[in-house]
Scaffold this motif. Structure first.
Motif, mmCIF file in Angstrom:
data_model
loop_
_atom_site.group_PDB
_atom_site.id
_atom_site.type_symbol
_atom_site.label_atom_id
_atom_site.label_comp_id
_atom_site.label_asym_id
_atom_site.label_seq_id
_atom_site.Cartn_x
_atom_site.Cartn_y
_atom_site.Cartn_z
ATOM 1 N N MET A 1 -7.551 -13.737 -17.453
ATOM 2 C CA MET A 1 -7.072 -14.404 -18.663
ATOM 3 C C MET A 1 -6.056 -13.529 -19.408
ATOM 4 N N VAL A 2 -6.396 -12.242 -19.582
ATOM 5 C CA VAL A 2 -5.491 -11.319 -20.271
ATOM 6 C C VAL A 2 -4.210 -11.154 -19.480
ATOM 7 N N ASN A 3 -4.324 -11.122 -18.163
ATOM 8 C CA ASN A 3 -3.166 -10.964 -17.296
ATOM 9 C C ASN A 3 -2.208 -12.140 -17.445
ATOM 10 N N ASP A 4 -2.742 -13.366 -17.596
ATOM 11 C CA ASP A 4 -1.893 -14.543 -17.787
ATOM 12 C C ASP A 4 -1.133 -14.473 -19.109
ATOM 13 N N VAL A 5 -1.807 -14.007 -20.137
ATOM 14 C CA VAL A 5 -1.160 -13.884 -21.447
ATOM 15 C C VAL A 5 -0.052 -12.841 -21.380
ATOM 16 N N GLU A 6 -0.324 -11.727 -20.731
ATOM 17 C CA GLU A 6 0.696 -10.687 -20.592
ATOM 18 C C GLU A 6 1.893 -11.184 -19.795
ATOM 19 N N ASN A 9 3.872 -13.498 -22.025
ATOM 20 C CA ASN A 9 4.600 -12.729 -23.037
ATOM 21 C C ASN A 9 5.783 -11.995 -22.428
ATOM 22 N N ASP A 10 5.592 -11.397 -21.266
ATOM 23 C CA ASP A 10 6.701 -10.719 -20.589
ATOM 24 C C ASP A 10 7.802 -11.701 -20.221
ATOM 25 N N SER A 11 7.412 -12.863 -19.725
ATOM 26 C CA SER A 11 8.394 -13.888 -19.369
ATOM 27 C C SER A 11 9.177 -14.338 -20.605
ATOM 28 N N ARG A 14 11.603 -11.546 -21.716
ATOM 29 C CA ARG A 14 12.792 -11.501 -20.852
ATOM 30 C C ARG A 14 13.751 -12.635 -21.188
ATOM 31 N N TYR A 15 13.197 -13.829 -21.426
ATOM 32 C CA TYR A 15 14.024 -14.981 -21.781
ATOM 33 C C TYR A 15 14.761 -14.734 -23.098
ATOM 34 N N VAL A 16 14.059 -14.232 -24.111
ATOM 35 C CA VAL A 16 14.675 -13.962 -25.411
ATOM 36 C C VAL A 16 15.780 -12.927 -25.266
#
Length: 152
Positions: A1-6, A9-11, A14-16
């Motif tokens: 679950m934490v890995n999906d959130v990370e 957030n990373d994605s 990168r987009y921003v």
């Protein structure tokens, strides 16, 4: 679950970073210098014209301030001042014309809500904190000045 959130957030980060325009500090400072300098040159021209027509230095300065505030409010109403500050950044926001713009813009924006609840309540939504903190810190500075003059 934490890995999906990370990952999400990373994605997103990168987009921003990808879509955020790269700003050049030197170029932005140059544009602010041009706009702020143009406002100051206009103010000096107005002052010189008023002094050449018989006004004293203090009176010419007072009338110059009034004229610059009027022009700023007029250009705000014509939606020109926003374009100037969008290009010149702080160069258009820092002088007294920027303060006049910060009072006129909310008044124009909220006029449709009525004179009392629109204009009357919202006119200082941007400039209000400037006035509040200016008065507050002036009081603090005056108190410190008084305290140091009494204490020493």
């Amino acid at each position: 679950m934490v890995n999906d959130v990370e990952k999400r957030n990373d994605s997103y980060n990168r987009y921003v970073k990808q879509v955020t325009p790269k700003a050049s500090c030197v170029y932005n400072c140059f544009k602010a210098f041009i706009v702020g300098g143009a406002i100051c040159v206009l103010g000096q021209i107005i002052t010189n014209v008023l002094k050449a027509n018989g006004l004293g230095t203090e009176e010419a300065g007072n009338y110059t301030t009034i004229i610059l505030v009027f022009l700023s409010a007029l250009l705000t109403g014509l939606n020109i001042y926003q374009r100037i500050t969008a290009w010149g950044g702080a160069g258009g926001l820092v002088p007294i014309t920027g303060f006049a713009n910060s009072v006129a813009a909310p008044a124009i924006e909220f006029e449709k809500e009525g004179k009392v609840f629109g204009v009357g309540c919202r006119i200082f939504s941007i400039a209000g904190p400037v006035i509040l903190y200016g008065i507050f810190f002036s009081f603090i500075a005056g108190f410190l000045y008084w305290f140091t003059s009494v204490a020493w």
